[in-house]
Design a protein around this motif. Structure first.
Motif, PDB file in Angstrom:
ATOM      1  N   LEU A  30      25.096  19.440  28.975  1.00 48.40           N
ATOM      2  CA  LEU A  30      24.930  18.113  29.542  1.00 48.40           C
ATOM      3  C   LEU A  30      23.741  17.443  28.848  1.00 48.40           C
ATOM      4  N   PRO A  31      23.727  16.095  28.754  1.00 47.64           N
ATOM      5  CA  PRO A  31      24.629  15.160  29.418  1.00 47.64           C
ATOM      6  C   PRO A  31      25.792  14.653  28.558  1.00 47.64           C
ATOM      7  N   ASN A  32      25.892  15.043  27.277  1.00 45.53           N
ATOM      8  CA  ASN A  32      26.863  14.386  26.405  1.00 45.53           C
ATOM      9  C   ASN A  32      28.265  14.971  26.492  1.00 45.53           C
ATOM     10  N   THR A  33      28.412  16.078  27.199  1.00 51.85           N
ATOM     11  CA  THR A  33      29.749  16.578  27.484  1.00 51.85           C
ATOM     12  C   THR A  33      29.727  17.282  28.826  1.00 51.85           C
ATOM     13  N   SER A  34      30.849  17.229  29.503  1.00 56.42           N
ATOM     14  CA  SER A  34      31.003  17.937  30.769  1.00 56.42           C
ATOM     15  C   SER A  34      31.682  19.276  30.529  1.00 56.42           C
ATOM     16  N   ALA A  35      32.804  19.257  29.804  1.00 53.36           N
ATOM     17  CA  ALA A  35      33.482  20.498  29.430  1.00 53.36           C
ATOM     18  C   ALA A  35      32.900  21.029  28.125  1.00 53.36           C
ATOM     19  N   PRO A  36      32.863  22.355  27.939  1.00 54.12           N
ATOM     20  CA  PRO A  36      32.430  22.893  26.641  1.00 54.12           C
ATOM     21  C   PRO A  36      33.459  22.535  25.564  1.00 54.12           C
ATOM     22  N   ILE A  37      32.997  21.875  24.489  1.00 49.25           N
ATOM     23  CA  ILE A  37      33.928  21.384  23.471  1.00 49.25           C
ATOM     24  C   ILE A  37      33.594  21.960  22.099  1.00 49.25           C
ATOM     25  N   GLN A  38      34.625  22.022  21.269  1.00 52.65           N
ATOM     26  CA  GLN A  38      34.495  22.353  19.864  1.00 52.65           C
ATOM     27  C   GLN A  38      35.213  21.256  19.088  1.00 52.65           C
ATOM     28  N   VAL A  39      34.479  20.548  18.231  1.00 53.22           N
ATOM     29  CA  VAL A  39      35.040  19.425  17.475  1.00 53.22           C
ATOM     30  C   VAL A  39      35.221  19.852  16.030  1.00 53.22           C
ATOM     31  N   SER A  40      36.395  19.572  15.472  1.00 54.47           N
ATOM     32  CA  SER A  40      36.638  19.795  14.045  1.00 54.47           C
ATOM     33  C   SER A  40      37.016  18.470  13.400  1.00 54.47           C
ATOM     34  N   HIS A  41      36.572  18.289  12.141  1.00 49.02           N
ATOM     35  CA  HIS A  41      36.769  17.004  11.472  1.00 49.02           C
ATOM     36  C   HIS A  41      36.884  17.232   9.971  1.00 49.02           C
ATOM     37  N   SER A  42      37.987  16.784   9.391  1.00 44.89           N
ATOM     38  CA  SER A  42      38.143  16.716   7.941  1.00 44.89           C
ATOM     39  C   SER A  42      38.817  15.396   7.612  1.00 44.89           C
ATOM     40  N   GLN A  43      38.823  14.994   6.322  1.00 44.61           N
ATOM     41  CA  GLN A  43      39.482  13.746   5.988  1.00 44.61           C
ATOM     42  C   GLN A  43      39.743  13.618   4.497  1.00 44.61           C
ATOM     43  N   HIS A  44      40.624  12.655   4.200  1.00 45.62           N
ATOM     44  CA  HIS A  44      40.999  12.326   2.831  1.00 45.62           C
ATOM     45  C   HIS A  44      40.646  10.863   2.588  1.00 45.62           C
ATOM     46  N   ASN A  45      39.858  10.610   1.541  1.00 44.06           N
ATOM     47  CA  ASN A  45      39.463   9.247   1.178  1.00 44.06           C
ATOM     48  C   ASN A  45      40.056   8.888  -0.184  1.00 44.06           C
ATOM     49  N   MET A  46      40.569   7.696  -0.301  1.00 45.81           N
ATOM     50  CA  MET A  46      41.003   7.161  -1.591  1.00 45.81           C
ATOM     51  C   MET A  46      40.439   5.760  -1.748  1.00 45.81           C
ATOM     52  N   THR A  47      40.047   5.425  -2.951  1.00 50.13           N
ATOM     53  CA  THR A  47      39.559   4.080  -3.212  1.00 50.13           C
ATOM     54  C   THR A  47      40.025   3.628  -4.593  1.00 50.13           C
ATOM     55  N   VAL A  48      40.392   2.366  -4.684  1.00 59.56           N
ATOM     56  CA  VAL A  48      40.884   1.791  -5.943  1.00 59.56           C
ATOM     57  C   VAL A  48      40.232   0.446  -6.137  1.00 59.56           C
ATOM     58  N   ALA A  49      39.974   0.075  -7.379  1.00 58.52           N
ATOM     59  CA  ALA A  49      39.339  -1.206  -7.679  1.00 58.52           C
ATOM     60  C   ALA A  49      39.870  -1.761  -8.985  1.00 58.52           C
ATOM     61  N   TYR A  50      39.924  -3.074  -9.035  1.00 64.06           N
ATOM     62  CA  TYR A  50      40.312  -3.797 -10.255  1.00 64.06           C
ATOM     63  C   TYR A  50      39.109  -4.618 -10.729  1.00 64.06           C
ATOM     64  N   THR A  51      38.832  -4.577 -12.014  1.00 62.51           N
ATOM     65  CA  THR A  51      37.712  -5.327 -12.573  1.00 62.51           C
ATOM     66  C   THR A  51      38.223  -6.249 -13.681  1.00 62.51           C
ATOM     67  N   HIS A  52      37.836  -7.516 -13.575  1.00 65.17           N
ATOM     68  CA  HIS A  52      38.152  -8.501 -14.609  1.00 65.17           C
ATOM     69  C   HIS A  52      36.860  -9.019 -15.213  1.00 65.17           C
ATOM     70  N   ARG A  53      36.743  -8.951 -16.533  1.00 64.01           N
ATOM     71  CA  ARG A  53      35.541  -9.376 -17.250  1.00 64.01           C
ATOM     72  C   ARG A  53      35.825 -10.679 -17.994  1.00 64.01           C
TER      73      ARG A  53
END
Length: 458
Positions: A434-457
């Protein structure tokens, strides 16, 4: 001048479009590198030319760009895999797309740069980071004390947008200096249920005050309280505010092949986030009692950041680079400080503990050029900023290891496209306090990021 004014208009429009969705940031609320060149190389950006996105890392790198003007248009796409496990019951609460408010997360970018002689200038609009979770209304996170199902939502969405105005100047053949002034916009949506035991723990530690405290305590069978400061819309946030930031940087050319760089971004100075909210008191006998009112999230800032980097060109084809960064989260985010005033004048002030640690980040990357192609790869590792005993299920910003790859292809001297993919390895963190959780928790987190950009000169 007409071209520059049109470019500024484009940047302003994209800034508002960027608020539609945001990438779930991977080092607390910050993305692991801005732009596909940096992202593909593990986030390194302090001592090499990463294009217009350099204005969000080391503004002095704009003087490493080719003379003339460049228009940069880009997009981040992020998909997350977030699960919260109830360690007492074995139940799972996955973060999925329960509304049009969150995920998959998109973050457009736009910038214009101009270099002439010793001076380089730039203006842009970039997503610095954010977070997003969506646990819906029927998981164990929506149960109040005593196992009472509330049907109330648990979710989050934070947007952080930067609009930098940048200048870089080449002092001599070896030294470049740069700086920026940034407009910063933050928007937050939050739906959070606190059980009666959580509220009691906050009161006992002196973290709750206001005229509503005895009202809640006087309910016949008080089970919890739910905050809802959220707008289920593509652009709007429940609470938001504007502020300012800035950064300075330098480049020192140690030799024709080796460059050192350093930069410092100041802690943001954003006003209190303000908006409308609903505070719902939950009682086992009286049911749910919603109160409408105004809400503030006070002093919610993005941290200062210090970067040191070096790049070295091995030959005409190969280049390697590394950055060491310190992100000062400890000073920026000690509590989530919420102040609620109901329409009838009652008040409730709550300080939810966070106590983040400072981050130390090591980023490394390499690039290989052949013909019209440049291939890149990199990696990144940091310590854990979140403390297990203050972890919230709706704020699981815990990944700390990444691997990335990408490429650039030049269609011509004027037009090119850049792409990067970054994977955040799964991290797990538990909290039974406590105080940020009432039940005992286990959090898992993963992710996939992609980014693309176009450049004009031109």
């Amino acid at each position: 001048m007409k071209l520059k004014l049109n470019t500024i208009r484009i940047v302003s429009v994209v800034c508002f479009v960027a608020g539609s969705q945001i990438a779930h940031a991977t080092e607390v609320f910050r993305l692991e590198g801005i732009g596909p060149i940096s992202r593909a190389m593990g986030g390194v950006a302090t001592a090499l030319n990463v294009g217009a996105a350099g204005m969000m890392a080391n503004p002095a790198t704009l003087s490493l760009m080719a003379p003339g003007s460049e228009l940069h248009l880009g997009m981040d796409v992020v998909t997350t895999d977030i699960n919260v496990n109830n360690q007492a019951t074995g139940e799972h609460a996955p973060s999925n797309n329960h509304s049009n408010n969150r995920g998959p997360y998109l973050a457009p970018q736009a910038a214009y740069t101009y270099r002439n002689g010793l001076l380089a200038l730039g203006v842009g609009a970039f997503a610095q980071g954010g977070l997003g979770t969506e646990f819906g209304k029927s998981s164990f996170l929506s149960r109040a004390s005593g196992g009472l199902d509330t049907g109330l939502e648990n979710s989050s969405r934070l947007l952080v947008l930067n609009i930098p105005l940048v200048a870089s100047y080449q002092v001599n053949d070896k030294l470049i200096v740069g700086g920026s002034l940034e407009a910063i916009w933050e928007g937050l949506n939050l739906n959070l249920l606190l059980g009666a035991d959580q509220v009691g723990s906050l009161i006992g530690s002196g973290r709750v005050s206001g005229s509503l405290v005895p009202v809640l305590g006087g309910l016949p069978d008080f089970r919890g309280a739910h905050f809802s400061l959220s707008k289920n819309q593509p652009l709007a946030s429940g609470v938001d505010a504007w502020g300012v930031g800035g950064r300075i940087g330098m480049i020192y050319k140690m030799s024709n092949d080796t460059i050192a760089g350093a930069s410092y971004a100041m802690e943001s100075q954003v006003d209190d986030l303000e908006g409308q909210a609903t505070l719902t008191a939950i009682d086992g006998i009286a049911g749910q009692i919603p109160l409408q009112g105004d809400i503030k999230v006070r002093n919610f800032q993005m941290p200062a950041k210090l970067d040191f980097g070096v790049s070295h060109r091995l030959n005409d084809r190969w280049m390697v680079a590394a950055d060491v960064s310190q992100v000062f989260w400890k000073h920026a985010l000690k509590d989530i400080d919420v102040g609620f005033v109901s329409n009838s004048g009652e008040t409730l002030d709550v300080r939810l503990p966070q106590n983040y640690k400072n981050l130390t980040i090591l980023s490394v990357g390499a690039a290989y050029s052949t013909g019209n192609w440049t291939l890149r790869g990199g990696g990144r590792i940091s310590n854990q900023a979140l403390r297990s005993d203050t972890l919230f299920a709706v704020i699981p910003a815990i990944p700390k290891k990444h691997v990335s790859a990408g490429f650039s292809y030049a269609f011509s001297k004027k037009n090119s496209v850049d792409f990067a993919y970054s994977h955040a390895f799964k991290e797990s963190l538990g909290n039974s306090s406590l105080p940020n959780t009432s039940a005992p928790i286990q959090v898992s987190h993963s992710q996939h990021n992609m980014t693309v950009a176009y450049t004009h000169r031109f």
